[in-house]
Design an enzyme around this catalytic site. Structure first.
Site, PDB file in Angstrom:
ATOM      1  N   HIS A  15       7.722 -25.986  26.308  1.00  0.00           N
ATOM      2  CA  HIS A  15       8.205 -26.609  25.066  1.00  0.00           C
ATOM      3  C   HIS A  15       7.019 -26.991  24.184  1.00  0.00           C
ATOM      4  CE1 HIS A  15      10.965 -28.611  22.404  1.00  0.00           C
ATOM      5  NE2 HIS A  15      10.444 -29.812  22.618  1.00  0.00           N
TER       6      HIS A  15
ATOM      7  N   ASP B 256       9.248 -34.143  17.875  1.00  0.00           N
ATOM      8  CA  ASP B 256       9.832 -33.254  18.874  1.00  0.00           C
ATOM      9  C   ASP B 256      11.163 -32.773  18.320  1.00  0.00           C
ATOM     10  OD1 ASP B 256      10.857 -31.932  21.033  1.00  0.00           O
ATOM     11  OD2 ASP B 256      10.577 -33.572  22.459  1.00  0.00           O
TER      12      ASP B 256
ATOM     13  N   CYS C 193      11.379 -23.815  19.318  1.00  0.00           N
ATOM     14  CA  CYS C 193      10.546 -25.021  19.279  1.00  0.00           C
ATOM     15  C   CYS C 193       9.191 -24.755  18.645  1.00  0.00           C
ATOM     16  CB  CYS C 193      10.363 -25.588  20.686  1.00  0.00           C
ATOM     17  SG  CYS C 193       9.661 -24.410  21.877  1.00  0.00           S
TER      18      CYS C 193
END
Length: 451
Positions: free
Chosen positions: A342, A359, A410
């Site tokens: 991630h 995030d 991401c």
């Protein structure tokens, strides 16, 4: 014969005689007076303590002085009537406005004139402000107010005038509050802004057109650009498409394919794009804020898995010879964070004195911000010999940001966080923009120029 002669006799012309002659009434009608209009006025109420003024033969100014010293100038209508009726009829023009009506009292006991004010409730507050008002407790008598005529100086108690004034003022205040509650001011401002925008052409038509900065991140791609990206994706996987000499980064077809839909971004594509963002700022320093972009290997060097925090491992990364500036001179410092599978972003916001963490899944990692706070203090002490108390800086885990709706975008979210922040823009994109951003990033890498 006399009858015949009298029949042919031509009478002498006399306007007055023709007007008055009964036989000529159908030929020469009398001049009628103008149409009359009824004006209704309230009847005098003596039980409220109303007294009267003597008759006046012309309009005059009257001064209303209250028990508290209230002084109000007003005009009374010059009317002289010989008798009293319940309904007075007055000749007025259509354009005239009757604010005050004089009601005649013909009581046998006293020959007096009672003045009653006919006040329009929807008057403007500005008209009321033109009246001179003063208060004096010495004139107070039984809750009434003194009405003084300038010529006769005779006092008259008149409670209705002050009550009507008070009600009119309260009505104006209520009307103003209702307009505010209905958003009348906002509507008016919007209309004014629309008018200014419509007139904007006449003021700037001789100037060069100014490009809208907010639309630049979403600039349309041409058919040629899209075709070039598709061709690059379909080429031989080992072919080197571009090479960035200053950073010594090669982008092959296989590495560029990480920008295809559903793929995870790799280090080479991310690091080259960050170099292009820094070069974009150097080309147009007035258009973009001053930033520094660390590559994807910085944080893993700073915080090693075995030994923990290690400033000496990255001390040479930010020398003046290598960068040409100090980190303390930047507005924002971007640090890509790779967490197994991630990508997230950490920001040292020097201008606003805070550490931020972004995030796309809205995660929180306080240890990352603690390590960066320690690093910035060591960096400024080493390069600038200045002590910075980062304990007073705020830590912010940004929650109002575009969110990721799948398991592979991401890396693109992280790049766009940096792209928009370096422009000085808010994060005004969504998951739906990711396919476009992937093609645009590939196009910018192929041309080695970020836009």
């Amino acid at each position: 014969m006399n009858g015949v002669n009298s029949h042919h006799h031509k009478p002498s012309f006399s306007p007055s005689s023709k007007a008055m002659a009964p036989g000529n009434h159908h030929r020469y009608p009398q001049v009628k007076s103008p149409l009359r209009r009824q004006v209704h006025a309230p009847s005098p109420l003596r039980k409220f303590g109303l007294s009267a003024l003597p008759k006046q033969s012309r309009c005059s100014k009257q001064q209303v002085s209250g028990d508290n010293g209230l002084v109000v100038e007003r005009k009374t209508l010059d009317l002289v009537l010989d008798c009293r009726t319940d309904r007075e009829v007055i000749d007025v023009d259509e354009d005239d406005e009757v604010d005050y009506v004089e009601v005649i009292s013909d009581d046998d006991d006293d020959d007096e004139v009672e003045i009653v004010e006919n006040v329009v409730v929807d008057m403007d507050v500005e008209e009321e402000s033109e009246k001179e008002v003063s208060l004096d407790d010495g004139n107070k008598k039984n809750g009434s107010f003194m009405v003084v005529d300038e010529k006769s100086s005779l006092p008259v108690t008149d409670v209705c005038s002050f009550e009507a004034y008070r009600k009119a003022l309260k009505s104006a205040e209520n009307r103003t509050s209702k307009l505010k509650a209905r958003g009348f001011g906002d509507v008016l401002r919007d209309r004014c802004r629309g008018l200014l925008r419509s007139l904007r052409f006449f003021f700037i038509r001789d100037q060069e057109p100014v490009e809208d900065v907010g639309r630049e991140p979403f600039k349309s791609l041409s058919k040629e650009d899209v075709a070039k990206v598709k061709h690059a994706f379909s080429a031989n996987a080992q072919n080197i498409l571009v090479t960035h000499e200053n950073s010594n980064i090669d982008i092959t077809v296989e590495k560029l394919r990480c920008l295809k839909p559903g793929q995870w971004l790799n280090d080479e594509v991310i690091n080259l794009y960050l170099v292009l963002l820094k070069e974009r700022e150097a080309r147009e320093p007035k258009k973009f804020i001053k930033c520094h972009f660390f590559n994807t290997f910085f944080f893993t060097k700073l915080v090693q898995s075995g030994t923990g925090y290690n400033y000496s491992a990255v001390r040479r990364w930010t020398s003046m010879k290598k960068l040409g500036y100090h980190l303390i001179d930047c507005d924002k410092i971007f640090i890509p964070i790779h967490m197994s599978i991630h990508w997230t972003l950490a920001v040292i916001n020097v201008k606003e004195r805070k550490f931020q963490y972004l995030d796309s899944f809205k995660g929180r990692e306080p240890k990352i911000l603690d390590a960066l706070a320690r690093y910035f203090a060591d960096e400024v002490r080493d390069k600038n010999e200045v002590e910075v108390d980062v304990s007073q800086w705020r830590q912010e885990f940004v929650q109002v940001l575009p969110e990721q709706r799948n398991g592979f975008d991401c890396g693109m979210f992280m790049l766009k966080y940096m792209d928009f922040y370096s422009r000085g823009l808010d994060l005004c994109f969504t998951q739906e923009h990711m396919p476009y951003f992937r093609v645009r990033t590939a196009k910018e890498i192929l041309q080695l120029r970020a836009e």
